[in-house]
Write a protein that holds these residues in place. Structure first.
Motif, PDB file in Angstrom:
ATOM      1  N   ARG A 182       4.249   0.981  -8.397  1.00  0.00           N
ATOM      2  CA  ARG A 182       2.911   1.230  -8.924  1.00  0.00           C
ATOM      3  C   ARG A 182       2.104   2.039  -7.926  1.00  0.00           C
ATOM      4  O   ARG A 182       1.101   2.647  -8.264  1.00  0.00           O
ATOM      5  CB  ARG A 182       2.183  -0.095  -9.196  1.00  0.00           C
ATOM      6  N   LYS A 183       2.563   2.026  -6.670  1.00  0.00           N
ATOM      7  CA  LYS A 183       1.784   2.691  -5.610  1.00  0.00           C
ATOM      8  C   LYS A 183       2.430   3.961  -5.082  1.00  0.00           C
ATOM      9  O   LYS A 183       1.747   4.843  -4.580  1.00  0.00           O
ATOM     10  CB  LYS A 183       1.570   1.720  -4.454  1.00  0.00           C
ATOM     11  N   ASP A 238       6.862  -0.495  -3.851  1.00  0.00           N
ATOM     12  CA  ASP A 238       6.020  -0.878  -4.973  1.00  0.00           C
ATOM     13  C   ASP A 238       5.794   0.384  -5.804  1.00  0.00           C
ATOM     14  O   ASP A 238       5.009   1.256  -5.436  1.00  0.00           O
ATOM     15  CB  ASP A 238       4.691  -1.435  -4.440  1.00  0.00           C
TER      16      ASP A 238
END
Ligand code: MN
Length: 178
Positions: free
Chosen positions: A13-14, A11
Motif C-alpha cells: 500500500r506504501k 507494504d
C-alpha cells in the motif's frame, strides 16, 4: 523458490514496487543491475532463474578488474518484474531510497545446471548487458565456523576475457539504461 520473504518485507500500500506474480520473462534469463541509493548505497545484481530474480546486494558495485572481488550479499528472491522497476521507495519503508536501472540484458550459464551450481556456491555465467559483458562468477565465501552469515556472503568477480579492464571504472557511467 518462493517470494514469501520478499512480500513479508514490504507494504504494497506504501511502495510502488511490484507485488510479483508473473512467472518469467520470455527468454527466462533476464539480468539487471539496479543502483539503489538507500541508507547505504549499493548495486543490486539480479539474475533470473526458475521464475524469480536471484539477488545480491553489492556495496562496491561490479568491477571490470578481474583482481577485484567485490562482496555480494545474497538477499531474498525478487519477482521477475522487479527487473523493470525504477523509482523511489518511500522513506521509512524497507529499502527506502531511489532505484535506478544501471544495467540490463540477458545472461547465460556456463555450467549445465545453474541452480545446482548456485547450491554448490559457484556460478559462472556470461552477461549480455548494455554495460556489463563477458564472463563473470559469483562465488560463496566460506565463513569461519563461528561466523553467523548463513552463507549469504558471496564474491562477484569478472573473469579474464576481452571485456575485462583493470583501468576503467565502469561505475562512472551513472545513468539509467532504461
Ligand atoms: Mn537494494
Amino acid at each position: 523458490m518462493s517470494l514469501q520473504e520478499y512480500k513479508k518485507k514490504r507494504d504494497f500500500r506504501k511502495t510502488r514496487e511490484p507485488k510479483g506474480g508473473r512467472k518469467k520473462t520470455r527468454a527466462g534469463r533476464s539480468f539487471v543491475v539496479q543502483k539503489h541509493d538507500a541508507s547505504r548505497l549499493h548495486y543490486d545484481f539480479r539474475l533470473e532463474l526458475d521464475g524469480v530474480l536471484k539477488s545480491w546486494a553489492v556495496p562496491k558495485g561490479p568491477s571490470l578488474d578481474p583482481k577485484k572481488k567485490h562482496l555480494a550479499v545474497m538477499v531474498e528472491d525478487h519477482p521477475v518484474e522487479y527487473g523493470t522497476f525504477e523509482g523511489i521507495i518511500p522513506e521509512g519503508e524497507y529499502g527506502g531510497g531511489t532505484v535506478m536501472i544501471w544495467d540490463k540484458g540477458t545472461w547465460e550459464p556456463v555450467d549445465d545446471d545453474p541452480a545446482e551450481a548456485l547450491r554448490r556456491g559457484k556460478l559462472s555465467f556470461k552477461v549480455h548487458g548494455k554495460r556489463l559483458k563477458g564472463e563473470w562468477a559469483l562465488v560463496r565465501m566460506r565463513g569461519r565456523d563461528d561466523d553467523d552469515d548463513d552463507g549469504k556472503n558471496w564474491l562477484l568477480l569478472k573473469h579474464k576475457d576481452e571485456f575485462a579492464d583493470g583501468r576503467r571504472n565502469i561505475l562512472k557511467e551513472d545513468t539509467s539504461v532504461e
